[in-house]
Write a protein that holds these residues in place. Structure first.
Motif, short mmCIF file in Angstrom:
data_model
loop_
_atom_site.label_atom_id
_atom_site.label_comp_id
_atom_site.label_asym_id
_atom_site.label_seq_id
_atom_site.Cartn_x
_atom_site.Cartn_y
_atom_site.Cartn_z
N LYS A 388 42.30 29.51 49.83
CA LYS A 388 42.46 29.19 48.32
C LYS A 388 43.72 30.26 48.26
CE LYS A 388 39.13 33.16 48.12
NZ LYS A 388 37.96 33.59 47.72
N GLU A 389 44.10 30.27 46.84
CA GLU A 389 45.23 31.10 46.60
C GLU A 389 45.41 32.47 46.96
OE1 GLU A 389 48.05 31.96 42.53
OE2 GLU A 389 46.07 31.00 42.49
N GLU A 390 44.02 33.01 47.06
CA GLU A 390 44.00 34.60 47.39
C GLU A 390 43.87 34.76 48.80
OE1 GLU A 390 42.77 33.59 43.13
OE2 GLU A 390 41.85 32.72 45.19
N THR A 391 43.72 34.08 49.84
CA THR A 391 43.69 34.08 51.21
C THR A 391 44.45 35.05 51.91
OG1 THR A 391 42.61 31.82 51.44
CG2 THR A 391 43.40 32.71 53.37
N LEU A 392 45.64 35.02 51.64
CA LEU A 392 46.49 35.85 52.31
C LEU A 392 46.43 37.14 51.84
CD1 LEU A 392 48.79 36.53 54.36
CD2 LEU A 392 50.61 35.46 52.90
N ARG A 393 46.26 37.34 50.36
CA ARG A 393 45.95 38.73 49.82
C ARG A 393 44.77 39.14 50.49
NH1 ARG A 393 44.95 38.96 43.50
NH2 ARG A 393 42.98 38.12 44.27
N GLU A 394 43.75 38.36 50.90
CA GLU A 394 42.54 39.17 51.18
C GLU A 394 42.65 39.48 52.84
OE1 GLU A 394 39.56 36.13 50.79
OE2 GLU A 394 39.68 36.15 48.62
N VAL A 395 43.62 38.69 53.49
CA VAL A 395 43.95 39.02 54.82
C VAL A 395 44.78 40.43 54.78
CG1 VAL A 395 45.71 38.65 56.91
CG2 VAL A 395 44.00 36.65 55.60
N LEU A 396 45.56 40.89 53.75
CA LEU A 396 46.43 42.01 53.72
C LEU A 396 45.21 43.25 53.48
CD1 LEU A 396 49.48 41.15 51.37
CD2 LEU A 396 49.17 41.42 53.96
N HIS A 397 44.33 42.91 52.53
CA HIS A 397 43.23 44.00 52.33
C HIS A 397 42.38 44.27 53.49
CE1 HIS A 397 43.64 43.13 47.57
NE2 HIS A 397 44.38 43.59 48.09
N PHE A 398 42.07 43.16 54.24
CA PHE A 398 41.31 43.42 55.48
C PHE A 398 42.05 44.21 56.41
CE2 PHE A 398 40.20 41.88 59.76
CZ PHE A 398 38.89 41.97 59.73
N ILE A 399 43.41 44.01 56.75
CA ILE A 399 44.06 44.69 57.40
C ILE A 399 44.19 46.09 57.03
CG2 ILE A 399 46.64 45.22 58.07
CD1 ILE A 399 45.45 42.99 59.55
N GLU A 400 44.31 46.43 55.85
CA GLU A 400 44.54 47.76 55.18
C GLU A 400 43.27 48.68 55.29
OE1 GLU A 400 47.92 46.56 51.99
OE2 GLU A 400 46.01 47.46 51.22
N GLU A 401 42.13 47.93 55.23
CA GLU A 401 40.92 48.69 54.80
C GLU A 401 39.78 48.62 55.96
OE1 GLU A 401 39.59 46.98 51.20
OE2 GLU A 401 41.44 47.76 50.11
#
Length: 405
Positions: A388-401
């Motif tokens: 979905k549109e948020e998928t790459l943003r969710e990946v970034l949050h996963f990397i950070e947190e």
């Protein structure tokens, strides 16, 4: 003895063993070598020396006398902390006064708050989950009962000034010697450390593990983990994912013009990716920005006399080699590749022999690591049209947190 303190960035004086460990653990977790001493002098080299005086239940005069013996061990420390109990048990005033005397510190900041444990300071009073400490079970502690919540009362005739974080810097600059600082959050404790840092000399800090945690955050801030994302897919979904992720703070994007790839004018792309990573940003590398670009493929094929397959192979080979060079120049914490052809091109450029799957994030992004090559850090893959549109943003949050090394 002073030469033994050259590497003591921090010296903490605690009045019991568990309190000493509570004070030192966050500093150890942020990469400091932390040693807890039961006896002094302590001659070993260490970044952080935490001294347990085992004095909480002593008479005030005896506790102070123990502190006066520590002059050789505190000499040269950049930060000096009197660790106290967050509920005001022990000989806080006597030990603080003695430590100030032997250290020569002109100013003292008292900040007992430990928000993570429900202990806060408001209007100079110590509260436990919003209740004055002398109205809680600590008032009847069997060894060290706490008769009062007003922190200033502990210091008797000494003139203590109660301040908020907002006014702390101003009051410090005025030369006020004994300050009690209200704090109800970790952010406010961080602000106390920041204000203290700008004093010369740095004041004596008096606080609980909450203040020690804030000092640890200041001395070794956690570096945000970085992702290099290489998106070769021209799907509309992939472009939406790029656009949303690139709009977030701390995210840079590098657009690869296909015409440059075909004409060999590619100098500068590697430098832009490296710069983004050196600045601490995530970096998204992509080849398409609009729907119109997808309709230019046929024209490019005609201009270059290439089939669609040959055009795709050329672009993917370039992205694979660019990724290899980028990882060698400035390694991020993880790699994300979107589009099947790009993913295998990157794998080949890195010399990978296979892929080990270890998990999945954002419902459609498997992650793991390449096998048989030098790149050992996490790799995430995604089919171009998935998500979905948020998928790459969710990946970034996963990397950070959440992603561990």
């Amino acid at each position: 003895m002073k030469e033994n303190n050259l590497y003591r960035e921090v010296v903490v004086i605690a009045d019991d063993f568990t309190g000493a460990n509570d004070a030192g653990v966050s500093l150890a977790l942020c990469g400091k070598k932390v040693s807890v001493a039961f006896d002094t002098p302590f001659t070993a080299s260490t970044d952080v020396l935490v001294i347990n005086t085992d004095s909480r239940a002593l008479k005030a005069s005896d506790a102070a006398e123990k502190i006066t013996r520590l002059a050789p061990d505190i000499a040269g420390a950049q930060w000096l902390v009197k660790k106290i109990d967050s509920t005001l048990r022990g000989n806080i005033a006597a030990e603080t006064t003695a430590l100030q005397a032997i250290s020569g510190k002109r100013q003292v900041i008292v900040a007992p708050a430990y928000p993570a444990a429900g202990r806060t300071t408001q209007q100079g009073k110590c509260l436990v989950k919003g209740i004055p400490v002398n109205e809680t079970e600590f008032a009847s502690d069997p060894k060290t009962p706490v008769p009062r919540a007003d922190i200033g009362d502990l210091f008797g005739e000494s003139h203590a000034t109660v301040v908020t974080v907002d006014t702390l810097t101003t009051v410090l600059a005025q030369g006020t010697e004994l300050l009690i600082v209200d704090a109800q959050s970790d952010d406010e404790l961080d602000s106390i450390i920041a204000a203290a840092q700008h004093c010369d000399p740095v004041p004596l800090l008096v606080g609980s593990p909450g203040l020690c945690d804030a000092l640890a955050r200041h001395l070794a801030p956690v570096r945000r983990k970085q992702l290099l994302a290489v998106v070769g897919s021209m799907s509309e979904v992939a472009q939406q994912q790029i656009a949303l992720a690139a709009s977030q703070p701390g995210v840079s994007s590098v657009f690869i013009d296909v015409n440059d790839v075909l004409t060999g004018v590619t100098a500068g792309y590697l430098a832009r990716i490296t710069q983004a990573l050196e600045e601490g940003n995530h970096c998204i590398v992509h080849t398409c920005v609009t729907e119109a670009a997808r309709h230019q493929v046929e024209m490019l094929c005609q201009q270059q006399q290439l089939t669609r397959a040959q055009l795709g192979e050329t672009i993917c080979a370039f992205l694979g080699e660019l990724t290899r060079q980028a990882l060698a120049a400035r390694a991020p914490d993880a790699l994300y590749v979107s589009g099947g052809d790009v993913a295998i091109a990157v794998a080949r450029a890195l010399g990978a022999k296979g892929f080990e799957i270890t998990g999945r994030v954002a419902q459609c992004v498997p992650y793991g690591k390449f096998l048989g090559c030098a790149w050992l850090r996490p790799v995430m893959t995604k089919a171009g049209g998935f998500g979905k549109e948020e998928t790459l943003r969710e990946v970034l949050h996963f990397i950070e947190e959440r992603l561990s090394d």
